[in-house]
Design a protein around this motif. Structure first.
Motif, mmCIF file in Angstrom:
data_model
loop_
_atom_site.group_PDB
_atom_site.id
_atom_site.type_symbol
_atom_site.label_atom_id
_atom_site.label_comp_id
_atom_site.label_asym_id
_atom_site.label_seq_id
_atom_site.Cartn_x
_atom_site.Cartn_y
_atom_site.Cartn_z
ATOM 1 N N THR A 1 42.914 54.982 76.814
ATOM 2 C CA THR A 1 43.774 56.006 76.213
ATOM 3 C C THR A 1 43.684 56.011 74.693
ATOM 4 O O THR A 1 44.179 56.939 74.051
ATOM 5 N N ARG A 2 43.052 54.975 74.116
ATOM 6 C CA ARG A 2 42.985 54.869 72.664
ATOM 7 C C ARG A 2 41.746 55.587 72.140
ATOM 8 O O ARG A 2 40.660 55.439 72.682
ATOM 9 N N SER A 3 41.938 56.356 71.099
ATOM 10 C CA SER A 3 40.813 57.092 70.527
ATOM 11 C C SER A 3 39.909 56.149 69.745
ATOM 12 O O SER A 3 40.350 55.146 69.178
ATOM 13 N N ALA A 4 38.640 56.487 69.730
ATOM 14 C CA ALA A 4 37.656 55.687 68.995
ATOM 15 C C ALA A 4 36.471 56.584 68.675
ATOM 16 O O ALA A 4 36.153 57.505 69.435
ATOM 17 N N PRO A 5 35.811 56.348 67.556
ATOM 18 C CA PRO A 5 34.650 57.178 67.200
ATOM 19 C C PRO A 5 33.428 56.807 68.023
ATOM 20 O O PRO A 5 33.368 55.744 68.643
ATOM 21 N N ARG B 1 31.197 45.590 72.151
ATOM 22 C CA ARG B 1 32.050 45.353 70.986
ATOM 23 C C ARG B 1 33.069 46.488 70.829
ATOM 24 O O ARG B 1 34.240 46.254 70.518
ATOM 25 N N GLY B 2 32.637 47.716 71.073
ATOM 26 C CA GLY B 2 33.562 48.840 71.006
ATOM 27 C C GLY B 2 34.684 48.719 72.014
ATOM 28 O O GLY B 2 35.849 49.009 71.715
ATOM 29 N N LEU B 3 34.345 48.269 73.225
ATOM 30 C CA LEU B 3 35.381 48.055 74.241
ATOM 31 C C LEU B 3 36.315 46.928 73.816
ATOM 32 O O LEU B 3 37.541 47.041 73.957
ATOM 33 N N ALA B 4 35.759 45.839 73.289
ATOM 34 C CA ALA B 4 36.590 44.717 72.845
ATOM 35 C C ALA B 4 37.566 45.136 71.744
ATOM 36 O O ALA B 4 38.726 44.715 71.733
ATOM 37 N N GLU B 5 37.099 45.996 70.831
ATOM 38 C CA GLU B 5 37.969 46.479 69.755
ATOM 39 C C GLU B 5 39.132 47.290 70.324
ATOM 40 O O GLU B 5 40.268 47.174 69.867
ATOM 41 N N ARG B 6 38.848 48.125 71.316
ATOM 42 C CA ARG B 6 39.909 48.950 71.911
ATOM 43 C C ARG B 6 40.892 48.089 72.701
ATOM 44 O O ARG B 6 42.095 48.351 72.704
ATOM 45 N N LEU B 7 40.377 47.053 73.358
ATOM 46 C CA LEU B 7 41.267 46.156 74.088
ATOM 47 C C LEU B 7 42.181 45.372 73.159
ATOM 48 O O LEU B 7 43.316 45.039 73.509
ATOM 49 N N ALA B 8 41.664 45.060 71.964
ATOM 50 C CA ALA B 8 42.426 44.236 71.022
ATOM 51 C C ALA B 8 43.410 45.041 70.178
ATOM 52 O O ALA B 8 44.304 44.470 69.555
ATOM 53 N N SER B 9 43.240 46.353 70.145
ATOM 54 C CA SER B 9 44.076 47.169 69.253
ATOM 55 C C SER B 9 45.422 47.522 69.886
ATOM 56 O O SER B 9 45.613 47.353 71.085
#
Length: 200
Positions: free
Chosen positions: A16-20, A192-200
């Motif tokens: 559900t979190r936006s990311a570029p 890494r993109g998935l990890a960033e979204r999980l951590a945010s």
């Protein structure tokens, strides 16, 4: 009570979190060629819950392949004429490459597209392995199939940046090694993109 290792709630929230969108040139924008045209492709990020915790399936490509021989990759490939979208391409390729039936997969959603140095716009398709699955590597393309602990790949602290010379320039890229497997490049950047979204 759900076990702490079950990733489904965390993955649903991450989607559900936006990311570029991401790119193989994120860390080295000066290496990006001008006027590039990208072809659509899809890869399957297949997550399976096990008694010892969730894992994500990856492959080691055959050393005989012309492109990316011996590298670690998600099952997947380019969108063919018969594929209505990159999700269908990812499911078809996973069935061909590792024997994962699309009937035994629950698609959870997609991550932003990733541009590769080989000219593809890759859609990562996040999915749950929902039926018993015995991996079968496709002869000639897949040398090995293995599963990495979800917790290892979900931790941004396990990623490092390294560099190597590519077409006469130094190009920086992410890595997330696990055991004997050197996971790097597009695969590591998508993870890494998935990890960033999980951590945010």
């Amino acid at each position: 009570m759900a076990r702490a290792t079950e990733p489904w709630a965390a993955l649903a929230a991450a989607l559900t979190r936006s990311a570029p969108a991401s790119s193989d040139f994120d860390l080295s924008p000066e290496a990006a060629p001008p006027n590039r045209r990208l072809r659509p492709a899809g890869v399957l990020m297949a997550v399976e819950d096990r008694p010892d915790g969730a894992r994500i399936y990856l492959t080691k490509r055959s050393p005989a392949l012309k492109h990316h021989p011996g590298q670690i990759a998600f099952p997947g490939g380019k969108q063919d004429a018969g594929d209505p979208d990159p999700v269908a391409a990812a499911l078809r390729e996973a069935e061909e490459e590792i024997g994962l039936s699309r009937a035994g997969v629950e698609v959870l959603g997609t991550l932003p597209p990733h541009e590769t140095v080989t000219g593809f716009s890759v859609t990562p398709v996040l999915a749950r392995v929902a039926a018993p699955f015995e991996p079968v590597p496709e002869p000639g393309e897949v040398a090995e199939i293995f599963a990495v602990p979800f917790g290892h790949l979900a931790d941004p602290g396990n990623y490092t940046v390294q560099a190597r010379r590519w077409r006469g320039q130094m190009r920086h890229y992410y890595t997330v090694p696990w055991g004997p497997y050197y996971i790097w490049g597009a695969t590591a950047r998508i993870l890494r993109g998935l990890a960033e979204r999980l951590a945010s």
